[in-house]
Design a protein around this motif. Structure first.
Motif, short mmCIF file in Angstrom:
data_model
loop_
_atom_site.label_atom_id
_atom_site.label_comp_id
_atom_site.label_asym_id
_atom_site.label_seq_id
_atom_site.Cartn_x
_atom_site.Cartn_y
_atom_site.Cartn_z
N MET A 56 0.63 -1.19 0.04
CA MET A 56 -0.37 -0.23 -0.35
C MET A 56 0.53 1.22 0.06
O MET A 56 0.26 1.81 -0.28
N ARG A 57 1.79 0.93 0.47
CA ARG A 57 2.73 2.18 0.96
C ARG A 57 3.00 3.28 -0.89
O ARG A 57 3.46 3.77 -1.10
N VAL A 58 3.49 1.16 -1.81
CA VAL A 58 4.80 2.05 -2.99
C VAL A 58 3.33 2.17 -3.72
O VAL A 58 3.40 3.56 -4.65
N ARG B 153 0.48 4.18 -2.76
CA ARG B 153 0.21 5.62 -2.22
C ARG B 153 1.37 6.77 -2.69
O ARG B 153 1.56 7.58 -3.24
N ALA B 154 2.68 6.29 -2.88
CA ALA B 154 3.85 6.46 -3.27
C ALA B 154 3.55 7.18 -4.36
O ALA B 154 3.90 8.48 -5.53
N TYR B 155 3.23 6.06 -5.65
CA TYR B 155 2.91 6.56 -7.06
C TYR B 155 1.86 7.08 -7.68
O TYR B 155 2.13 8.34 -7.96
N ARG C 278 1.14 9.56 -5.37
CA ARG C 278 1.47 11.01 -5.40
C ARG C 278 2.30 11.86 -6.26
O ARG C 278 2.40 13.30 -6.22
N LEU D 213 -6.46 7.63 -0.29
CA LEU D 213 -4.82 7.79 -0.55
C LEU D 213 -4.23 9.74 -0.72
O LEU D 213 -5.28 10.28 -1.21
#
Length: 188
Positions: A1-3, A5-7, A9, A188
């Motif tokens: 999920m962090r990947v 969210r970074a994508y 953003r 997100l």
């Protein structure tokens, strides 16, 4: 999920900044068309003005599209959509964005083929041509020019078009991730 969210953003930030810069491109087009009117009235007509205005409009449209998608200001048939719940809208958007992703993928592949052609490649493997250009195994052939009297080279505007389609594809994927997150109850 962090990947994911970074994508989301990063893609949203890139398209937001680029869209805010590109939206002033309308003034470039207006200035070119104004010069065209002045030169046709008082001087000799300029050969370059019409195509330059067309190229400016293509850049404005293609590079501004991802920004428009991000803001949700794209045109949609809104007969039923506005009355739906947020969850139903997210479900519907998540399904329909898959069609958009497919369409943009086909459009990008065709755009890459057209760009390779404009750089003098006559084969049927444009991705291999660009990989060969990067490694030095391929070289640029006879460049495509517009058939008008001005005869500008075509590859720069085709690169802009491919860039716009790629950014739109990445933004559509970002919107898909946001819709899936909304369906799961996560922001997100």
């Amino acid at each position: 999920m962090r990947v994911i969210r970074a994508y989301v953003r990063i893609i949203d930030a890139v398209n937001l900044r680029l869209g805010r810069v590109v939206m002033y491109g309308i003034f470039v087009m207006v200035a070119v068309l104004l010069w065209s009117s002045v030169s046709k009235t008082f001087f000799l007509p300029s050969l370059w003005t019409l195509e330059t205005a067309q190229f400016a409009m293509v850049a404005y449209y293609m590079l501004g599209g991802p920004y428009s998608l991000q803001l949700g200001s794209n045109v949609r048939m809104d007969l039923f959509y506005h009355n739906w719940s947020d969850r139903r809208k997210a479900w519907f958007d998540a399904v329909t964005v898959l069609f958009l992703l497919f369409y943009l993928g086909v459009l990008l592949y065709g755009g890459l083929g057209s760009t390779a052609y404009s750089l003098g490649y006559w084969g049927d493997q444009p991705l291999a041509f660009f990989a060969g250009l990067a490694t030095g195994a391929e070289e640029i052939g006879r460049v495509e020019r517009s058939p008008t009297a001005w005869r500008p080279v075509m590859w720069p505007i085709k690169v802009v078009m491919c860039t716009g389609v790629l950014l739109m594809l990445l933004q559509a994927l970002s919107e898909f991730f946001k819709d899936i997150a909304r369906l799961r109850g996560v922001e997100l």
